[in-house]
Design an enzyme around this catalytic site. Sequence first.
Site, PDB file in Angstrom:
ATOM      1  N   ARG A  44      -0.330  -9.291  -4.881  1.00 31.01           N
ATOM      2  CA  ARG A  44       0.594  -9.394  -3.562  1.00 31.01           C
ATOM      3  C   ARG A  44       1.680 -10.523  -3.915  1.00 31.01           C
ATOM      4  O   ARG A  44       2.430 -10.902  -3.151  1.00 31.01           O
ATOM      5  CB  ARG A  44      -0.129  -9.635  -2.398  1.00 31.01           C
ATOM      6  CG  ARG A  44      -0.941  -8.562  -1.836  1.00 31.01           C
ATOM      7  CD  ARG A  44      -0.716  -8.273  -0.266  1.00 31.01           C
ATOM      8  NE  ARG A  44      -0.731  -9.379   0.320  1.00 31.01           N
ATOM      9  CZ  ARG A  44      -2.162  -9.631   1.240  1.00 31.01           C
ATOM     10  NH1 ARG A  44      -2.918  -8.668   1.353  1.00 31.01           N
ATOM     11  NH2 ARG A  44      -2.385 -10.960   1.728  1.00 31.01           N
ATOM     12  N   ASP A  56       0.843  -1.225  -0.043  1.00 31.60           N
ATOM     13  CA  ASP A  56       0.038  -0.154  -0.181  1.00 31.60           C
ATOM     14  C   ASP A  56       0.997   1.277  -0.059  1.00 31.60           C
ATOM     15  O   ASP A  56       0.257   2.154  -0.367  1.00 31.60           O
ATOM     16  CB  ASP A  56      -0.986   0.063   1.427  1.00 31.60           C
ATOM     17  CG  ASP A  56      -1.831  -1.151   1.298  1.00 31.60           C
ATOM     18  OD1 ASP A  56      -2.211  -1.866   0.289  1.00 31.60           O
ATOM     19  OD2 ASP A  56      -2.330  -1.507   2.404  1.00 31.60           O
TER      20      ASP A  56
HETATM   21  O1  F6P Z   1      -2.216  -4.191   3.193  1.00 32.98           O
HETATM   22  C1  F6P Z   1      -2.133  -5.092   2.231  1.00 32.98           C
HETATM   23  C2  F6P Z   1      -3.519  -5.452   1.534  1.00 32.98           C
HETATM   24  O2  F6P Z   1      -3.121  -6.147   0.585  1.00 32.98           O
HETATM   25  C3  F6P Z   1      -4.308  -4.164   1.297  1.00 32.98           C
HETATM   26  O3  F6P Z   1      -4.258  -3.466   0.340  1.00 32.98           O
HETATM   27  C4  F6P Z   1      -5.870  -4.926   1.439  1.00 32.98           C
HETATM   28  O4  F6P Z   1      -6.848  -3.925   1.597  1.00 32.98           O
HETATM   29  C5  F6P Z   1      -5.543  -6.122   2.207  1.00 32.98           C
HETATM   30  O5  F6P Z   1      -4.174  -6.102   2.614  1.00 32.98           O
HETATM   31  C6  F6P Z   1      -6.115  -7.279   2.209  1.00 32.98           C
HETATM   32  O6  F6P Z   1      -5.945  -8.202   3.220  1.00 32.98           O
HETATM   33  P1  F6P Z   1      -6.286  -9.522   3.348  1.00 32.98           P
HETATM   34  O7  F6P Z   1      -4.896 -10.353   2.741  1.00 32.98           O
HETATM   35  O8  F6P Z   1      -6.566  -9.863   4.804  1.00 32.98           O
HETATM   36  O9  F6P Z   1      -7.507  -9.802   2.372  1.00 32.98           O
END
Ligand code: F6P
Length: 341
Positions: free
Chosen positions: A274, A126
């Site tokens: 990610r 982020d």
């Molecule tokens: O903080 C990183 C992030 O990928 C955000 O961009 C997103 O809102 C969140 O984590 C998603 O989280 P999770 O992996 O718990 O779904």
Amino acid sequence: MKIGVLTGGGDCPGLNAVIRAVVKKAEKQGDSVLGIKNGWAGLINGLVEPLTDFSVTGILPRGGTILGTSRTNPFKNQESLQKCLVNFKRYALEALIAIGGEDTLGVAKRFADEGLPVVGCPKTIDNDLPGTDQTFGFDTAANIAMEAIDRLHSTAESHHRIMVVEVMGRESGWIATIAGLAGGADYICVPERPYEIDEVVAVLKRRHERGKGFSIVVVAEGAFPKGGKPVTQEAGVDEFGHVRLGGVGTLLARELEHKLGVETRVTILGHIQRGGSPTAYDRVLATRYGLRAFDLAKEKKFGRMVALRGSEIIDVPLPDPEVGKRTLDMALYSDAEVFFG
Ligand code: F6P
């Protein structure tokens, strides 16, 4: 010296590069590294693994984290907190390197304030951590989003459609703006500037009237219309009080199709941003962070975090969650606006 290392919060490309750098430098200097598994959950539950040169061989290009991660908050209850303190002593940790975003580093700061030897390393796709010019993981995520925009261009053009791309970023518009600027987006919606649907419609209408039969709209998951609020996927919050954002792209696409009469599709990139291998930039940034975080531990500069300032790696106090997030540089957004429509 015996140094613990953990990765907490959402994973991102580059975590393994930090771990590798810490372990390799420690081995060279005759220090030992204890990997703590699954973020703070590993310190609570005593899940650890000694890390050697062999544990980190071949992990530089790998996404994710060999240590595992979690969104566990040890300050949620007294029992977890006590277990952390007991395990800290039990493993005879002389320093702990916490690699994470605002939540993990918020916990690191609380521990450091209570006298524990903790240092931090800033990660998150982020890019919303104060104190550093950039977090590792962001460059890779922005590149993945840019590549998706490039791919959506050709199909948008063939079908004369509007393509709405929803990207991550929580309450910040960094990924949306960098990926949108790099990918030539026709409009970018970010949380830092609530959008006005009539303005988005007017910009796209002008574009279509000029004979351009397709458009690309990038929307950050935390974006919302003026007077409205962010869209969440479900009720409830995680252990750090965060809602799960997502879905604004679908709402926006529906509105655009209805108001413009142009066929519209939405792509929600989600966790693809990610995953996978880090870019060269993130590998190098994460490696430099890891080396300097190790130095901080050795120099006993506890309560500090490694950070990027210009092209230099420096150290700053661990960010106080009360200070809030690092929001988008609006000058960058203004540059992206030049290409809207
Ligand atoms: O903080 C990183 C992030 O990928 C955000 O961009 C997103 O809102 C969140 O984590 C998603 O989280 P999770 O992996 O718990 O779904």
